[in-house]
Design an enzyme around this catalytic site. Structure first.
Site, PDB file in Angstrom:
ATOM      1  N   TYR A 142       0.898  57.254  63.831  1.00  0.00           N
ATOM      2  CA  TYR A 142       1.155  57.832  62.513  1.00  0.00           C
ATOM      3  C   TYR A 142       0.690  56.850  61.462  1.00  0.00           C
ATOM      4  O   TYR A 142       1.015  55.661  61.536  1.00  0.00           O
ATOM      5  CB  TYR A 142       2.656  58.116  62.357  1.00  0.00           C
ATOM      6  CG  TYR A 142       3.040  58.677  61.013  1.00  0.00           C
ATOM      7  CD1 TYR A 142       2.738  59.990  60.675  1.00  0.00           C
ATOM      8  CD2 TYR A 142       3.727  57.900  60.079  1.00  0.00           C
ATOM      9  CE1 TYR A 142       3.107  60.520  59.436  1.00  0.00           C
ATOM     10  CE2 TYR A 142       4.097  58.419  58.847  1.00  0.00           C
ATOM     11  CZ  TYR A 142       3.787  59.729  58.526  1.00  0.00           C
ATOM     12  OH  TYR A 142       4.143  60.246  57.309  1.00  0.00           O
ATOM     13  N   ASP A 237      -3.469  49.232  61.396  1.00  0.00           N
ATOM     14  CA  ASP A 237      -2.330  49.698  60.606  1.00  0.00           C
ATOM     15  C   ASP A 237      -1.141  48.815  60.958  1.00  0.00           C
ATOM     16  O   ASP A 237      -0.558  48.940  62.035  1.00  0.00           O
ATOM     17  CB  ASP A 237      -2.046  51.168  60.927  1.00  0.00           C
ATOM     18  CG  ASP A 237      -0.903  51.728  60.083  1.00  0.00           C
ATOM     19  OD1 ASP A 237      -0.060  50.918  59.630  1.00  0.00           O
ATOM     20  OD2 ASP A 237      -0.837  52.944  59.888  1.00  0.00           O
ATOM     21  N   LYS A 265       6.091  48.586  53.858  1.00  0.00           N
ATOM     22  CA  LYS A 265       7.415  48.164  54.323  1.00  0.00           C
ATOM     23  C   LYS A 265       7.793  46.731  53.929  1.00  0.00           C
ATOM     24  O   LYS A 265       8.230  46.496  52.814  1.00  0.00           O
ATOM     25  CB  LYS A 265       7.502  48.369  55.826  1.00  0.00           C
ATOM     26  CG  LYS A 265       7.078  49.826  56.211  1.00  0.00           C
ATOM     27  CD  LYS A 265       7.896  50.438  57.238  1.00  0.00           C
ATOM     28  CE  LYS A 265       7.331  51.745  57.751  1.00  0.00           C
ATOM     29  NZ  LYS A 265       8.167  52.891  57.513  1.00  0.00           N
TER      30      LYS A 265
END
Ligand code: HOZ
Length: 428
Positions: A142, A237, A265
Site C-alpha cells: 500500500y 516506500d 509518519k
C-alpha cells in the site's frame, strides 16, 4: 449507549462510514470504533473513559509514544510563532538536512503533507525523469491513495476485500503493473514484456500493509539490480519503516540504495507530514528547478517540522531506543510463539524491529498469496476479546502492530497474559 456508539451514530450521518479513513471503521472485526479523547505514553483513552494499551500508535508515527513531552513543547513553542506562513522557514532547511544526514541515499528532499502525497509526487517524478509511463508495484503493498497506487493494494483495500478502487481511469490502471513481493521472476516477466516502458519499481522494503511480510534474502538486492540494468528507478516506500527500523530505515538495514525514497509518519511526530527525496540529479527536476510540478500550501508546516525535528533528534541522540523497542518486540514474538505451540493455535508471528503481526494461519506468511490462508474470523474474535481486556490492536488482520519507546515490559506482559487467556478459552 456508550459515548463512542453515540458518536459513531452521529458520524455515520455526516462522514462516509463514520470515519475519515476506512481502516478505522472496524468493518473487518465488527463492533463500534472507539472514539479516542486523549492519549499519553502507551495509553489511549476513549470517550467513555476506558483506557487501552495502544499497539497501533496512530499507525506508526509515534515511535516515542503519545504526547511525548519534548515533542509537545516544540509544537507549542512553534505554534506561538504562527501556524502557517506559506513561505520558506529555517525549520524546513533543518528538517531536510537532518533527513539527508540520517538517510544517505537522500541527497535532496521535498516536504509534503502525507505519505500519499510523497508517493504520488515520487511516481510523477520517476515518470518525468525517465520519460516512461509504467510503474511496477507489488500486490498487497500500500502506497497511499493516489490513483496509480490503488491497484491491487493492501491496507484498507485488502481488509475490505477490494482488490482495487473504483474511479481509477483504465489508462492509469493499465500503466500500473503488478508483481508479487518476494518473487523476482514475477518482476522479470514484467520487465521482459514491457521493454523500456517501466519508469519505476515502487515497494515497501518491508511490506506492512498486508500484515507484516519480510523480504526474503537477496530479494531487495535482485530488485535493485533489475532496476539498474533496465534504467528503471527504484522507489523505496519507507513511510512505515523510515526511522522505525533504525535511523537509516529499512534501506540501511538491508543495504539497499534506492533512487528515491518516500517518508511520512515518524518524520511528522504525529502531525501531518510526508517527504520524498533521493538522487540529486532526479530531485533537481522538481519545480522550480525543473519542469515536474509539485506544490502545497501547508508543505513544511512549522508545527509539523517542529514535531518531526524534535522526534528525529531524539532518535538520533538515543539510538539505544531502537535496541530497546526491538528487544521488547523480540520478547513479544518469542513468547507468543511459545503460547501458539503450547495451545496448538493455528497462528504464526512475523516481526522485525518494533513491528509485529500475528497471523491466524498454520502456514508461514512470506507473500501476499500466503495471507489468504489467514482466518480473519478468528482475528476478529481475538481483536474484540483484547479490546474488552484493554488492549488496542489494529482492527484488521492485515495491519501491523507497533511498539514504542513508551511501552514497558509490563505492557508486553499484559498483552501476552491476555492473549494466553484467549488461547486457553478458545478451541482452534
Ligand atoms: N498505512 C496505514 C494503515 N496501514 C494508513 C492508515 C490509514 O489508512 O488510515
Amino acid at each position: 449507549m456508550g459515548k463512542s456508539e453515540e458518536l459513531f451514530k452521529r458520524a455515520k450521518k455526516v462522514i462516509p462510514g463514520g470515519v475519515n479513513s476506512p481502516v478505522r471503521a472496524y468493518q473487518a472485526v465488527g463492533g463500534v470504533p472507539r472514539f479516542i479523547s486523549k492519549a499519553d505514553g502507551a495509553r489511549i483513552i476513549d470517550e467513555d473513559g476506558r483506557e487501552y494499551i495502544d499497539f497501533v500508535g496512530s499507525w506508526g508515527p509515534l515511535i516515542l509514544g503519545h504526547a511525548r513531552k519534548e515533542v509537545l513543547e516544540a509544537v507549542c513553542k512553534a505554534a506561538r510563532n504562527g501556524l502557517s506562513f506559506g513561505a520558506a522557514t529555517r525549520a524546513e532547511v533543518e528538517m531536510a538536512e537532518l533527513i539527508k544526514e540520517m538517510v544517505p541515499s537522500v541527497e535532496m528532499v521535498r516536504l509534503v503533507n502525507s505519505g500519499t502525497e510523497a508517493v504520488m509526487s515520487a511516481v510523477r517524478l520517476a515518470r518525468g525523469f525517465t520519460g516512461r509511463p509504467k510503474i511496477i508495484k507489488f500486490e498487497g503493498c500500500y502506497h497511499g491513495h493516489s490513483d496509480s497506487m490503488l491497484v491491487k493494494a493492501g491496507s484498507g483495500l485488502m481488509t475490505g476485500s477490494l482488490s482495487s478502487s473504483a474511479g481509477i481511469p483504465e489508462a492509469t490502471a493499465n500503466d500500473t503493473l503488478v508483481a508479487q513481493f518476494n518473487d523476482i521472476d514475477s518482476v522479470a516477466r514484467l520487465f521482459e514484456y514491457n521493454p523500456s516502458q517501466i519508469a519505476a519499481v515502487i515497494t515497501e522494503l518491508v511490506p506492512g500493509n498486508m500484515g507484516l511480510v519480510l523480504p526474503k534474502e537477496g530479494f531487495l538486492q535482485q530488485l535493485r539490480r533489475f532496476c539498474t540494468e533496465n534504467g528503471t528507478l527504484l522507489i523505496a516506500d519507507e513511510v512505515i519503516t523510515g526511522f522505525r527500523l533504525g535511523t537509516g530505515g529499512a534501506q540501511e538495514l538491508f543495504g539497499i540504495q534506492p533512487d528515491l525514497t518516500t517518508f511520512g509518519k515518524i518524520i511528522g511526530g504525529g502531525l501531518p507530514v510526508g517527504a520524498f527525496g533521493g538522487r540529486r540529479d532526479i530531485m533537481s527536476m522538481v519545480a522550480p528547478c525543473g519542469n515536474i510540478y509539485q506544490a502545497g500550501t501547508l508543505s513544511g508546516n512549522p508545527l509539523a517540522t517542529a514535531a518531526g525535528i524534535t522526534q528525529l533528534l531524539i532518535l538520533k541522540k538515543h539510538p539505544e531506543i531502537y535496541s530497546r523497542i526491538s528487544a521488547l518486540t523480540q520478547t513479544l514474538a518469542d513468547e507468543l510463539t511459545k503460547q501458539i505451540q503450547k495451545y496448538d493455535v493455528p497462528a504464526t508471528v512475523n516481526h522485525i524491529g518494533s513491528l509485529f503481526c500475528m497471523f491466524f494461519t498454520n502456514s508461514r506468511v512470506e507473500s501476499y498469496d500466503d495471507t489468504h490462508s489467514c482466518n480473519v474470523n478468528v482475528y476478529a474474535t481475538y481483536f474484540n476479546y483484547m479490546l474488552r481486556q484493554g488492549i488496542y490492536l489494529a482492527p484488521s488482520q492485515f495491519e501491523v502492530g507497533f511498539i514504542s519507546d513508551a511501552h514497558t515490559e509490563d505492557d508486553i506482559e499484559s498483552l501476552l497474559k491476555k492473549t494466553e487467556k484467549f488461547f486457553r478459552k478458545n478451541a482452534f
